[in-house]
Design an enzyme around this catalytic site. Structure first.
Site, PDB file in Angstrom:
ATOM      1  N   ASP A   1       0.747  -1.198  -0.009  1.00 21.21           N
ATOM      2  CA  ASP A   1       0.128  -0.009  -0.032  1.00 21.21           C
ATOM      3  C   ASP A   1       0.869   1.139   0.085  1.00 21.21           C
ATOM      4  OD1 ASP A   1       0.934  -0.247   2.580  1.00 21.21           O
ATOM      5  OD2 ASP A   1      -1.044  -0.952   3.336  1.00 21.21           O
TER       6      ASP A   1
ATOM      7  N   HIS B   1      -7.415  -4.206   9.888  1.00 22.81           N
ATOM      8  CA  HIS B   1      -6.895  -4.099   8.423  1.00 22.81           C
ATOM      9  C   HIS B   1      -5.678  -4.755   8.133  1.00 22.81           C
ATOM     10  CE1 HIS B   1      -4.776  -0.284   9.543  1.00 22.81           C
ATOM     11  NE2 HIS B   1      -3.807  -0.890   9.140  1.00 22.81           N
TER      12      HIS B   1
ATOM     13  N   GLU C   1      -9.622  -1.822   5.009  1.00 23.18           N
ATOM     14  CA  GLU C   1     -10.241  -1.317   6.213  1.00 23.18           C
ATOM     15  C   GLU C   1     -11.603  -2.279   6.532  1.00 23.18           C
ATOM     16  OE1 GLU C   1      -9.012   0.351   8.227  1.00 23.18           O
ATOM     17  OE2 GLU C   1      -7.862   2.094   7.582  1.00 23.18           O
TER      18      GLU C   1
END
Length: 640
Positions: free
Chosen positions: A96, A169, A174
């Site tokens: 990410d 998460h 999420e």
């Protein structure tokens, strides 16, 4: 906590083939600390890289950021430098990135990965893939599809390394994320942003969005290893490992993966049923400490004072094997009650000329030399202000040792206020430079050395105000400024010999009979934990010194957590007047009041948190059937 056997490997064992299966749905192994676990994970990654290289194959790694994998990356870098581990055949895909986010930003995951790993190994730059936080909003979807395509063309992920957030998460998937989701843009949960706020110097600076690999992408990895360290992760680990699969906790989707292992330290594993309440899992070896824990637990479960528990209460709660012909519930209750009662003392330094056989501290020497180690310049009064007051009023020689300057927690506007006052008295000098440095600084910049000095001195002045109020002479207040902390950024240096030498010096100089230190175990990379490790390392080096035979170490907890009732070995009651005095001492730390920079998700001020925690400890003792007090501070003894 009962001792945990360190596993020899983290090799996955399919469901049904590892020991604890009644509650647990994900294979997990528990290490004594995060370092041991990290070394084992790094070893597995290195073996995979070498195995692939022998076959002339690429090794495709999915990598994570955050504090959890830092020591894994440190060990991989060491292996590269000292053992010749090559990354020439490695292809990486990071989970990410914040969005939007410039690569050069010190908070970007691009910066993080190069700082911790890529700049120190021989990986080919073209083999590094990290989501692009600079892509335009119009092109985000196209970028995400291309990211998925690159992973597929590389042959898929051979190994995916994960951390876990307190929302459950993985990556930035999420709550609410779909089990088959792919790489995409996502809005960050409030708790996730709160946890990131210290690194960004405030919640308002944390991006609201990110680009993340999806759950479906992660689940396609051939091997998944999730790291979780520290007390803060214990509840979410329990929910993930033992709970039902739900989008409310995205990490639970890993229960469906056929080759996943959670690697935990003792603190992160503490809430697992087999660790926390093992009598609910299997027959136990009832040690004295486990028996004490179980009876206290039962008292809270049944909402009864300890002395009111019955045989039926024990039998109905899976504890029938604790009762036998030689040990009735009555005898267990009395033994537990007495042990709890013996933890309570108004004499934390020991009561002179008293029988100390049932007291937590020795009566002799009647006047003790005491060091209170405080990681930041306010933890002493926040965490043990009432005990601090008793030690001073009872005539002990109390020294306060502030281990770090705490400068990073002073907001720019606080430093500017002080600098402008000083500049008005001396134009063109040192403080003019400080004022200029603060004005030109951006959100991405570190504080200059001059600004850090001013911020550190502000916290020194606040500390001296509090210690003088508590009755400590200035020559018994010590500012250690441990070097590991003095980086000017949230990221600190590793603990070094210079830090330990400073700790050794003050202990050898004072030769204390008592040491108090912060025993917070929430984050293995947090300042409290590093300061505790510095003390432990120092004690290890000094333990053969003759004066150390008379030194006892007591650990307190910080503003967020307290010791569990069964763990407490010394409980110091506080009168309403002492509660008020502690509050006033905390108020001297004005820069940490009214919107402190690193508040966490708890919006209460530190003095409110401390009072609520101390009141809650007293209420729990009352619920167990002990005397009622306004507040209590709690300690656990560390044996070195």
């Amino acid at each position: 906590m009962e001792a945990i056997i360190q596993p020899k490997s983290i090799t996955h064992q399919p469901a049904g083939q590892f020991e604890e299966t009644r509650f647990e749905k994900i294979h997990n192994v528990i290490f004594n600390n995060s370092k041991e676990g990290s070394l084992e994970v790094a070893r597995e990654i290195s073996e995979l890289i070498k195995k692939k290289a022998l076959k002339n194959h690429q090794c495709v790694l999915g990598l994570a950021t955050g504090s959890s994998p830092i020591k894994v990356y440190e060990e991989l870098v060491r292996m590269h430098r000292e053992e010749g581990l090559s990354f020439q055949n490695v292809v990486t895909f990071n989970l990410d990135e914040y969005y939007p986010m410039e690569r050069s930003n010190i908070q970007s995951y691009h910066y993080f990965m190069h700082q911790h790993l890529f700049n120190h190994v021989d990986i080919k730059p073209e083999n590094i893939h990290i989501p692009d936080g600079t892509v335009s909003q119009d092109d985000v979807q196209v970028f995400c599809r291309e990211y998925e395509k690159m992973i597929k063309e590389a042959g898929g992920l051979d190994f995916q390394l994960l951390g876990i957030g307190r929302t459950g998460h993985i990556g930035f998937n999420e709550p609410g994320s779909h089990y088959n989701s792919a790489t995409r843009e996502i809005t960050l949960d409030h708790i996730t942003r709160v946890d990131a706020a210290p690194a960004f110097k405030g919640l308002e600076n944390v991006p609201r969005k990110a680009i993340t690999m999806g759950i479906g992408t992660i689940k396609k990895a051939k091997r998944v290893v999730l790291l979780a360290w520290g007390q803060n992760k214990s509840e979410i680990v329990k929910e993930t490992v033992e709970g039902e699969i739900s989008s409310r906790i995205p990490a639970t989707y890993l229960q469906e993966h056929q080759n996943v292992t959670f690697v935990l330290d003792k603190e992160a594993a503490a809430s697992l049923t087999r660790i926390d309440t093992p009598w609910l899992v299997k027959n136990c070896e009832w040690t004295e400490n486990l028996t004490h824990k179980a009876v206290v637990w039962l008292s809270f479960q049944k909402n009864k004072p300890v002395l009111h528990l019955t045989d039926k209460d024990y039998n109905d709660s899976g504890m029938s094997d604790l009762l036998n012909s030689e040990q009735s519930s009555y005898e267990l209750n009395i033994k537990t009650f007495n042990r709890l009662q013996h933890t309570i003392t108004g004499w934390p330094g020991g009561k002179p000329n008293a029988d100390d056989s049932n007291r937590p501290e020795r009566s002799e020497p009647s006047k003790k030399r005491v060091i209170i180690f405080s990681p930041h310049p306010d933890d002493d009064v926040i965490s043990m202000g009432g005990t601090f007051d008793r030690l001073v009023s009872q005539g002990h020689e109390v020294h306060i040792a502030y281990q770090t300057s705490g400068n990073i927690a002073v907001a720019d506007h606080e430093a500017l206020k002080v600098a402008e006052i000083a500049e008005s008295l001396n134009k063109g000098g040192f403080f003019s430079k400080v004022v200029k440095d603060i004005h030109v600084k951006t959100d991405e910049d570190f504080d200059s050395q001059q600004v850090r000095k001013v911020k550190g001195n502000i916290r020194r002045a606040e500390s001296l105000g509090a210690t003088r109020y508590m009755g400590i002479p200035d020559n018994q207040v010590h500012f250690l400024d441990l070097p590991f902390y003095e980086t000017g950024s949230i990221k600190k240096n590793p603990l070094g010999e210079a830090d330990i030498e400073i700790m050794n010096s003050i202990i050898e100089t004072i030769r204390p009979h008592q040491i108090y230190a912060a025993g917070d175990l929430a984050d293995p990379h947090g300042t409290h934990r590093v300061c505790l490790d510095a003390l432990f390392a120092s004690l290890e080096q000094l333990k053969e010194k003759p004066f150390m035979n008379d030194c006892w170490v007591w650990l307190y907890r910080g503003a967020w957590h307290e010791w569990a009732s069964h763990e407490i070995e010394m409980a110091v009651p506080m009168s309403p007047a002492q509660v008020l005095k502690k509050r006033k001492a905390i108020f001297f730390h004005q820069t940490q009041k009214d919107g402190v920079m690193f508040q966490g998700e708890d919006s209460r001020e530190f003095w409110v948190r401390a009072e609520d925690r101390n009141k809650d400890t007293a209420e729990k003792y009352k619920a167990l059937g002990l005397a009622s007090y306004a507040a209590m501070e709690a300690f656990v003894r560390y044996h070195f």
